[in-house]
Design a protein around this motif. Structure first.
Motif: not given
Length: 338
Positions: A45-54
């Motif tokens: 996420r810090d690298l700008g990659i959107p990871v969603d928590s489900v």
């Protein structure tokens, strides 16, 4: 043990495969605990990659919907440098990586390149042949400072697609001349890159050094490939090992330019030698030759001090040639000896 950065990249690859991955599944695949998985997710996420928590019973992590990784931002030259390094690593005895590892890494790099550049890189992988032996400086760098990466990419694509080309070629002596060629393949040997192909103007097979090619142009149409096509054999010639060939090694006190005039790159390797008695500039010539008489003739034409290292049979051949030359020098054309 894998480094944290490698595990973060592995996590990204797992998420890119699609779907939702549970924390337990990711922890098992990465060989870490759940808390570390959460930390790695935050790195992404810090690298700008959107990871969603489900949330929920079957919750976990996934990449945001409609998100796609952007193409790897490499210039043509940088992409070629990366793949070139992988190709060299895949040569037998050149590194710790297996051929399978190299193929897998090359495939991953290719998948994230822009489509047009990826096709050119594919052409390089498919058309460039590496010969055995020591890796030269030009092979390590993809052709040396003088050889253009764009020339290599363009030639490889033309050879793969069987497209005729035109270019300006600078020979060893004289001005550059325009050539029209049906490219057959590219060979890396003894630190240099060579193009093999059919020279349309001369109606003959020819070999061209890539660092002497400029103004590459792709022509219309296609051409047929000969059934007995073998670019490596065309370039290597007497350098290649084979039945009936003599392995010749000779020390010569001469300038490299003098030696290369009689032993060109496609026929022999020439390297400086240290520790030889005297004040000369000694070079070692290595060549695989079918006829020792050919080697003896070249040494005589060179007219410089030399020491035969191998084979022993070359001593007799050189002596016999010397006797012939002496005999020819003392015989009068009219039939009377002096």
């Amino acid at each position: 043990m894998a480094r944290p950065t490698a595990r973060v990249l592995t996590l990204l690859e797992l998420l890119q495969s699609g779907g939702t991955r549970t924390s337990a599944e990711l922890a098992e695949r990465l060989n870490v605990d759940g808390r570390t998985v959460r930390r790695y997710v935050e790195h992404l996420r810090d690298l700008g990659i959107p990871v969603d928590s489900v949330r929920g019973r079957y919750g976990g992590y996934r990449l945001a919907r409609h998100y796609r990784m952007p193409p790897l931002m490499l210039t043509d030259e940088e992409a070629l440098a990366v793949v070139w390094g992988l190709l060299l690593t895949g040569r037998p005895g050149s590194g710790p990586a297996s051929i399978g590892d190299v193929e897998a890494a090359t495939s991953k790099v290719r998948r994230v390149l822009p489509p047009a550049l990826a096709r050119q890189i594919d052409a390089v992988v498919e058309t460039v042949n590496f010969t055995g032996g020591r890796i030269g400086e030009a092979e390590r760098t993809g052709g040396g400072e003088e050889a253009s990466a764009r020339v290599l990419l363009g030639l490889a694509q033309a050879a793969r697609d069987r497209r005729p080309i035109a270019f300006d070629y600078l020979p060893r002596h004289g001005p550059a001349r325009s050539r029209t060629v049906h490219p057959h393949g590219i060979v890396a040997v003894h630190g240099l890159l060579y193009l093999t192909g059919h020279d349309v103007g001369r109606q003959a097979e020819r070999t061209f050094r890539l660092d002497r090619i400029a103004g590459l142009r792709l022509l219309e149409g296609t051409f047929e490939v000969p059934d007995d096509l073998n670019p490596v054999q065309r370039v290597v010639g007497p350098l290649g090992a084979g039945p009936g060939r003599h392995e010749v090694s000779v020390l010569v006190d001469a300038e490299a330019v003098q030696v290369r005039a009689l032993f060109p790159e496609t026929l022999a390797s020439v390297e400086p030698v240290a520790g030889v008695a005297g004040n000369g500039r000694w070079l070692r010539i290595f060549v695989r030759a079918e006829r020792l008489e050919w080697v003896a003739g070249r040494l005589a034409a060179l007219d410089r001090p030399f020491v035969i290292e191998q084979p022993k049979a070359l001593h007799g051949v050189v002596a016999a040639l010397g006797q012939k030359l002496i005999a020819a020098a003392i015989v009068d054309p009219g039939g009377d000896s002096s």
